[in-house]
Design an enzyme around this catalytic site. Structure first.
Site, PDB file in Angstrom:
ATOM      1  N   CYS A  38       5.607  -4.242  -3.767  1.00  0.00           N
ATOM      2  CA  CYS A  38       6.988  -4.006  -4.186  1.00  0.00           C
ATOM      3  C   CYS A  38       7.946  -4.623  -3.168  1.00  0.00           C
ATOM      4  O   CYS A  38       7.837  -4.337  -1.964  1.00  0.00           O
ATOM      5  CB  CYS A  38       7.251  -2.508  -4.299  1.00  0.00           C
ATOM      6  SG  CYS A  38       6.117  -1.673  -5.437  1.00  0.00           S
ATOM      7  N   GLU A  69      -0.393  11.059  -2.390  1.00  0.00           N
ATOM      8  CA  GLU A  69       0.714  10.289  -2.956  1.00  0.00           C
ATOM      9  C   GLU A  69       0.152   8.956  -3.425  1.00  0.00           C
ATOM     10  O   GLU A  69      -0.402   8.196  -2.635  1.00  0.00           O
ATOM     11  CB  GLU A  69       1.812  10.091  -1.907  1.00  0.00           C
ATOM     12  CG  GLU A  69       2.444  11.403  -1.465  1.00  0.00           C
ATOM     13  CD  GLU A  69       3.533  11.242  -0.412  1.00  0.00           C
ATOM     14  OE1 GLU A  69       4.419  12.117  -0.345  1.00  0.00           O
ATOM     15  OE2 GLU A  69       3.500  10.250   0.348  1.00  0.00           O
ATOM     16  N   THR A 121       7.477   0.534   3.760  1.00  0.00           N
ATOM     17  CA  THR A 121       6.308   1.109   4.431  1.00  0.00           C
ATOM     18  C   THR A 121       5.467   0.008   5.056  1.00  0.00           C
ATOM     19  O   THR A 121       5.172  -1.001   4.420  1.00  0.00           O
ATOM     20  CB  THR A 121       5.445   1.901   3.437  1.00  0.00           C
ATOM     21  OG1 THR A 121       6.244   2.938   2.869  1.00  0.00           O
ATOM     22  CG2 THR A 121       4.244   2.520   4.130  1.00  0.00           C
ATOM     23  N   CYS A 128       9.776  -2.202  -0.737  1.00  0.00           N
ATOM     24  CA  CYS A 128       8.990  -1.212  -0.005  1.00  0.00           C
ATOM     25  C   CYS A 128       9.273  -1.295   1.490  1.00  0.00           C
ATOM     26  O   CYS A 128       9.263  -2.381   2.083  1.00  0.00           O
ATOM     27  CB  CYS A 128       7.500  -1.420  -0.266  1.00  0.00           C
ATOM     28  SG  CYS A 128       6.454  -0.204   0.558  1.00  0.00           S
ATOM     29  N   HIS A 130      13.899  13.558   4.841  1.00  0.00           N
ATOM     30  CA  HIS A 130      13.416  13.371   6.215  1.00  0.00           C
ATOM     31  C   HIS A 130      14.201  12.266   6.925  1.00  0.00           C
ATOM     32  O   HIS A 130      14.423  12.328   8.136  1.00  0.00           O
ATOM     33  CB  HIS A 130      11.921  13.060   6.225  1.00  0.00           C
ATOM     34  CG  HIS A 130      11.514  11.923   5.359  1.00  0.00           C
ATOM     35  ND1 HIS A 130      11.516  11.989   3.982  1.00  0.00           N
ATOM     36  CD2 HIS A 130      11.082  10.670   5.667  1.00  0.00           C
ATOM     37  CE1 HIS A 130      11.096  10.844   3.480  1.00  0.00           C
ATOM     38  NE2 HIS A 130      10.840  10.013   4.486  1.00  0.00           N
TER      39      HIS A 130
END
Length: 202
Positions: A36, A96, A41, A39, A196
């Site tokens: 993606c 997840e 991460t 993204c 978070h």
């Protein structure tokens, strides 16, 4: 003995979805079967641990809840032995996933919680989840959201604003939320923000 490619293991609070605020140890696997463009991460491998070493590191963290995340944890070929070991030790285990893969029956039975985040254009092979969190990108439509809901039964459905370079498309997200809830679905779509990040929690 199986080994696991990881990016990180850390203890924090879950920041999204129904379990927001839950203290958990995150096992972040490296690698993903999707790419993606938005993204944020890091999927690189920083650790390569045996099951025994990984189990020991999890036990060194406080609490008895673990979330398997990534990347995409369901692409790991030896996930069940790890989950079985954690389950036998009394851990609550969530996962997840992007929904492109269905866990084996034994793995599904051992998991306590499945949070799915399907992506536009990616195959959807997951049969059910506890919660669905859709990231609102430019290509997401009400029709696609309705199709996900039709083919992926869940107890809760969420929309999450996309974070691109520190900018949250909150307006587009709540507009889509209103469109989806206009027909009063049960359960309704809800907003899930990465709390978070707002709280400065890793």
């Amino acid at each position: 003995m199986p080994t696991y490619p990881l990016h990180d293991i850390f203890h924090s609070l879950q920041g999204e979805g129904r379990n927001t605020g839950k203290p958990v140890t995150f096992i972040r696997f490296s690698g993903c079967n999707l790419a993606c463009p938005w993204c944020d991460t890091d999927h690189t491998t920083a650790l390569q641990l045996t099951l025994a070493d990984l189990f020991q590191r999890v036990q060194a963290h406080p609490g008895a809840s673990v979330i398997l995340t990534g990347g995409e944890p369901l692409i790991q070929p030896d996930l069940f032995p790890l989950v079985a070991a954690l389950k036998a030790a009394g851990f609550w285990i969530g996962i997840e996933t992007n929904g492109t893969r269905e866990p084996t029956p034994s793995l599904r039975a051992a998991l306590d919680y499945i949070a799915a985040s399907p992506k536009v254009g990616a195959p959807l092979n997951l049969r059910s989840a506890h919660e669905v969190r859709l990231v609102v990108t430019n290509d997401i439509t009400p029709a696609w959201c309705a199709d996900i809901r039709k083919h992926l039964p869940a107890q809760d459905y969420y929309l999450s604003p996309c974070d691109e370079g520190g900018h949250l498309n909150m307006r587009a997200t709540i507009h889509l939320l209103g469109q989806l809830n206009a027909s009063a679905p049960t359960p309704p779509w809800r907003l899930s923000i990465q709390t978070h990040k707002l709280a400065g929690i890793p």
